[in-house]
Design an enzyme around this catalytic site. Structure first.
Site, PDB file in Angstrom:
ATOM      1  N   ASN A 103      18.568   1.406  66.504  1.00  0.00           N
ATOM      2  CA  ASN A 103      18.929   2.158  67.519  1.00  0.00           C
ATOM      3  C   ASN A 103      17.749   2.581  68.124  1.00  0.00           C
ATOM      4  OD1 ASN A 103      21.680   1.864  67.055  1.00  0.00           O
ATOM      5  ND2 ASN A 103      21.670   3.335  65.579  1.00  0.00           N
ATOM      6  N   HIS A 125      13.883   2.809  61.970  1.00  0.00           N
ATOM      7  CA  HIS A 125      14.759   2.216  60.817  1.00  0.00           C
ATOM      8  C   HIS A 125      15.326   1.372  61.041  1.00  0.00           C
ATOM      9  CE1 HIS A 125      16.503   5.648  62.717  1.00  0.00           C
ATOM     10  NE2 HIS A 125      17.758   5.129  62.262  1.00  0.00           N
ATOM     11  N   ILE A 161      23.335   7.596  54.156  1.00  0.00           N
ATOM     12  CA  ILE A 161      24.047   8.907  53.622  1.00  0.00           C
ATOM     13  C   ILE A 161      25.660   8.873  54.007  1.00  0.00           C
ATOM     14  CG2 ILE A 161      23.551  10.802  55.178  1.00  0.00           C
ATOM     15  CD1 ILE A 161      22.903  12.357  52.633  1.00  0.00           C
ATOM     16  N   HIS A 169      18.999  -0.485  60.279  1.00  0.00           N
ATOM     17  CA  HIS A 169      20.258  -0.474  59.495  1.00  0.00           C
ATOM     18  C   HIS A 169      20.724  -1.902  58.894  1.00  0.00           C
ATOM     19  CE1 HIS A 169      21.522   3.610  61.076  1.00  0.00           C
ATOM     20  NE2 HIS A 169      20.804   3.333  62.151  1.00  0.00           N
TER      21      HIS A 169
HETATM   22  P1  AMP Z   1      20.355   6.534  63.885  1.00  0.00           P
HETATM   23  O1  AMP Z   1      21.300   7.276  64.435  1.00  0.00           O
HETATM   24  O2  AMP Z   1      19.878   4.939  64.216  1.00  0.00           O
HETATM   25  O3  AMP Z   1      18.964   7.412  63.857  1.00  0.00           O
HETATM   26  O4  AMP Z   1      20.492   6.394  62.266  1.00  0.00           O
HETATM   27  C1  AMP Z   1      20.024   7.397  61.469  1.00  0.00           C
HETATM   28  C2  AMP Z   1      20.980   7.286  60.062  1.00  0.00           C
HETATM   29  O5  AMP Z   1      20.307   7.979  58.848  1.00  0.00           O
HETATM   30  C3  AMP Z   1      22.389   7.497  60.008  1.00  0.00           C
HETATM   31  O6  AMP Z   1      23.083   6.483  59.982  1.00  0.00           O
HETATM   32  C4  AMP Z   1      22.652   8.639  59.179  1.00  0.00           C
HETATM   33  O7  AMP Z   1      23.756   8.617  58.182  1.00  0.00           O
HETATM   34  C5  AMP Z   1      21.268   8.400  58.172  1.00  0.00           C
HETATM   35  N1  AMP Z   1      20.955   9.575  57.325  1.00  0.00           N
HETATM   36  C6  AMP Z   1      20.738  10.676  57.669  1.00  0.00           C
HETATM   37  N2  AMP Z   1      20.227  11.627  56.765  1.00  0.00           N
HETATM   38  C7  AMP Z   1      20.101  10.735  55.781  1.00  0.00           C
HETATM   39  C8  AMP Z   1      19.528  10.835  54.247  1.00  0.00           C
HETATM   40  N3  AMP Z   1      19.227  12.332  54.063  1.00  0.00           N
HETATM   41  N4  AMP Z   1      19.718   9.871  53.668  1.00  0.00           N
HETATM   42  C9  AMP Z   1      20.340   8.718  53.947  1.00  0.00           C
HETATM   43  N5  AMP Z   1      20.551   8.571  55.342  1.00  0.00           N
HETATM   44  C10 AMP Z   1      20.596   9.431  56.097  1.00  0.00           C
END
Ligand code: AMP
Length: 114
Positions: free
Chosen positions: A87, A100, A31, A102
């Site tokens: 992360n 997750h 997002i 990236h």
């Molecule tokens: P992390 O900081 O490694 O936990 O990454 C979490 C990621 O999730 C971040 O890059 C956010 O921008 C992404 N994120 C959070 N909410 C959403 C959402 N609803 N849809 C898509 N990505 C999201």
């Protein structure tokens, strides 16, 4: 494990720009993209972080790693290259407590990461 936004995406309760879905994993656009292509690849099983990966999860993780290059191909970054980042925990910068990957590409990424 606590409810996360990614579980809601898996269940279709909140929208996401999905680029891949199968029995074991799902991939959707981040997002808040940090690169022209920024997709998150997640297991459907709610594994909290790298620290919580179990031997039983090896088939899931193997499948995710086999799926990532297909998604890269689909998104047109396989030849130019990309980075896969996971992360873990507070110092690793993990914000969502659902494992997750990236997938970042579409520009020259700098090294080392911040
Ligand atoms: P992390 O900081 O490694 O936990 O990454 C979490 C990621 O999730 C971040 O890059 C956010 O921008 C992404 N994120 C959070 N909410 C959403 C959402 N609803 N849809 C898509 N990505 C999201």
């Amino acid at each position: 494990m606590a409810e996360t936004i990614f579980l809601k995406i898996i269940r279709g309760e909140i929208p996401a720009k999905v680029v891949h879905e199968d029995d074991l994993c799902m991939a959707f656009h981040d997002i808040a993209p940090k690169a022209p292509v920024h997709v998150l690849v997640i297991p459907k099983k709610p594994i909290e972080s790298v620290n919580d990966i179990d031997e039983d999860d090896i088939p899931i993780l193997g499948h995710i790693w086999a799926t990532i290059p297909k998604i890269a191909q689909q998104l047109g970054i396989a030849q130019s290259g990309y980075r896969v980042v996971v992360n873990c925990g507070a110092d690793g910068g993990q914000e969502v407590a659902h494992l997750h990957f990236h997938l970042l590409g579409g520009r020259k990424l700098t090294w080392p990461p911040g």
